[in-house]
Design an enzyme around this catalytic site. Structure first.
Site, PDB file in Angstrom:
ATOM      1  CG  PHE A   1      -2.137   1.011   1.126  1.00 47.79           C
ATOM      2  CD1 PHE A   1      -3.038   0.796   0.460  1.00 47.79           C
ATOM      3  CD2 PHE A   1      -1.706   2.343   1.964  1.00 47.79           C
ATOM      4  CE1 PHE A   1      -4.023   1.840   0.603  1.00 47.79           C
ATOM      5  CE2 PHE A   1      -2.852   3.123   1.966  1.00 47.79           C
ATOM      6  CZ  PHE A   1      -4.096   3.003   0.984  1.00 47.79           C
TER       7      PHE A   1
ATOM      8  NE  ARG B   1     -10.277  -1.971  -3.174  1.00 49.15           N
ATOM      9  CZ  ARG B   1      -9.456  -1.118  -2.410  1.00 49.15           C
ATOM     10  NH1 ARG B   1      -8.318  -1.424  -1.586  1.00 49.15           N
ATOM     11  NH2 ARG B   1     -10.154  -0.191  -1.666  1.00 49.15           N
TER      12      ARG B   1
HETATM   13  C1  LIG Z   1      -6.322   1.901   4.491  1.00 47.42           C
HETATM   14  C2  LIG Z   1      -4.821   1.686   4.401  1.00 47.42           C
HETATM   15  C3  LIG Z   1      -4.244   2.757   5.077  1.00 47.42           C
HETATM   16  C4  LIG Z   1      -4.552   4.057   5.548  1.00 47.42           C
HETATM   17  O1  LIG Z   1      -3.665   4.730   6.129  1.00 47.42           O
HETATM   18  P1  LIG Z   1      -4.219   6.243   6.651  1.00 47.42           P
HETATM   19  O2  LIG Z   1      -2.831   6.668   7.219  1.00 47.42           O
HETATM   20  O3  LIG Z   1      -5.109   5.843   7.858  1.00 47.42           O
HETATM   21  O4  LIG Z   1      -4.693   7.029   5.864  1.00 47.42           O
HETATM   22  C5  LIG Z   1      -2.725   2.164   5.303  1.00 47.42           C
HETATM   23  N1  LIG Z   1      -2.227   1.145   4.922  1.00 47.42           N
HETATM   24  C6  LIG Z   1      -3.062   0.184   4.465  1.00 47.42           C
HETATM   25  C7  LIG Z   1      -2.547  -1.192   4.026  1.00 47.42           C
HETATM   26  C8  LIG Z   1      -4.414   0.544   4.184  1.00 47.42           C
HETATM   27  O5  LIG Z   1      -5.127  -0.517   3.461  1.00 47.42           O
END
Ligand SMILES: *Cc1c(COP(=O)(O)O)cnc(C)c1O
Length: 418
Positions: free
Chosen positions: A133, A377
């Site tokens: 991510f 998705r």
């Molecule tokens: C949704 C998500 C985030 C979100 O990060 P924020 O800092 O809360 O915006 C981070 N890592 C993953 C893998 C996610 O799916």
């Protein structure tokens, strides 16, 4: 009746039977479900619980409006991060007192990645997978630059082979945000431990949809998200986990007053609080915390084992719909039931015009999302969805693909959030 029609009828009948047997079905009534919408995006922003709307009114009017600052003690605002952490712990197999709700996933990743580097002195590499991510990789880049460490980003299949003697910390997302492919947390954590590498698991796409056993796996650290399957509201606070064996020695870089041993002593020097409380930096956002607590309470009441089983069954049914549609341009990116790799709570397929396909579905009341470069998705929140809806969504997808309803310039215009 055509063969295809018979098959849709069969899938609908199977869905109806699964709905009849579904012990979690009553939970749907706890949520505001917009009229005429099939919401397959609870993995990105979960539905609003009715209890949250009521609770927000009580917090705003009563606790903030009437009682003002006395609510820090009187309504135990000050205890919210630990209280929500305690509710969350059983959902992720965490020991009591090892989880705290605070900040965002990004900020918690930052704190724990630095803490992990400091805990594994002498090693200077952070290891993660390519295609993780985005925020995870971006934050780790920042940590590496700040700490004089090296970020090593390797293909998924090379991660385990890269658990070498210079690696301090392995950072992985348990359920991949695109494919929902799950890492074998027990096996990877054990391999890391054998190599002297600490583990930081991002549970953002797991918590509330996949059973996780942090303690049983011997994980060192974890973070996760409050606004996805936990229904905590847009931008809800996230959470962080530290294994009990690391808590007393933990040194995190955002040493703010709320993580001090005695915040209201107003001492000149920082002394960390005992346990995970030291992960706090600033004042908790109480309105957001109140909303998160309502969502987490529902997930905790349902229990993770039945929720995880249902999320998987909903996704399997959607894959059956994709198989029935049989469109040659649709390529499943997520694991199927019976594959060697397990799947989390969502299903992604690639399509050359996936963005327009998703937009065409949204226009017909079926809400999913799009992930670059070509992923459609769909998330299967176990507490808010029924099996019948999944088959209805499949039928809408069949119309969209069969009639090329996506093939329209207006549906290709990208918005800011995809
Ligand atoms: C949704 C998500 C985030 C979100 O990060 P924020 O800092 O809360 O915006 C981070 N890592 C993953 C893998 C996610 O799916």
């Amino acid at each position: 009746m055509t063969l295809r029609a018979v098959n849709w009828t069969m899938l609908a009948a199977r869905a109806a039977e699964l709905d009849r047997q579904d012990a979690l079905a009553p939970f749907r009534g706890r949520f505001h479900v917009p009229e005429g919408m099939i919401y397959l995006d609870g993995n990105s922003l979960g539905l609003l619980p009715h209890a949250t709307a009521e609770r927000m009114r009580a917090v705003v009017d009563g606790e903030w409006g009437q009682k003002l600052i006395t609510s820090w003690n009187g309504a135990d605002w000050i205890g919210a991060p630990q209280r929500i952490g305690a509710l969350l712990a059983p959902l992720i197999g965490a020991e009591a007192g090892s989880v705290i709700a605070c900040d965002s996933v990004s900020v918690n990743l930052f704190k724990l990645a630095v803490a992990g580097l400091r805990s594994n002195a002498g090693r200077r590499v952070i290891l993660t997978e390519a295609g993780n991510f985005p925020t995870d990789v971006y934050v780790l880049e920042g940590v590496a630059a700040l700490a004089g460490a090296e970020l090593r980003v390797v293909p998924r299949e090379d991660v385990v082979a890269n658990l070498r003697e210079d690696v301090a910390l392995l950072v992985l997302t348990h359920a991949h945000y695109r494919s929902a492919a799950l890492w074998d947390m027990a096996a990877v954590t054990a391999a890391a431990r054998d190599a002297g590498v600490m583990t930081l698991w991002d549970l953002s796409h797991s918590t509330g949809a996949v059973a996780v056993d942090l303690a049983g796996c011997g994980a060192d650290f974890a973070v996760g998200c409050g606004y996805k399957y936990l229904n905590g509201g847009p931008g809800a606070p996230a959470f962080a986990y530290v294994a009990p064996r690391h808590q007393d020695g933990l040194s995190q870089p955002l040493s703010g007053w709320m993580g001090h041993a005695s915040p209201f002593a107003f001492e000149d020097d920082y002394r960390p609080a005992a346990g995970v409380t030291r992960l706090l930096a600033g004042t908790p956002p109480i309105l957001a915390m109140a909303a998160l607590e309502c969502g987490v309470a529902i997930a905790a009441e349902a229990g993770i084992a039945p929720a995880a089983a249902k999320a998987r069954a909903l996704g399997d049914l959607f894959i059956d719909c994709l198989d029935l549609i049989g469109d040659p341009d649709v390529r499943l990116e997520s694991p199927r039931a019976g594959d060697a790799v397990a799947r989390g709570g969502h299903v992604t397929f690639a399509h050359p015009d996936a963005y327009a396909v998703v937009q065409a579905m949204i226009a017909r009341g079926v809400v999913g999302d799009y992930r670059e470069p070509c992923g459609a998705r769909f998330g299967f929140s176990p507490l808010t969805l029924g099996f019948g809806e999944v088959v209805q969504a499949g039928q809408v997808l069949a119309e969209v693909l069969g009639g090329r309803l996506w093939d329209d310039e207006a549906l290709r215009a990208r918005r800011a959030v995809t």
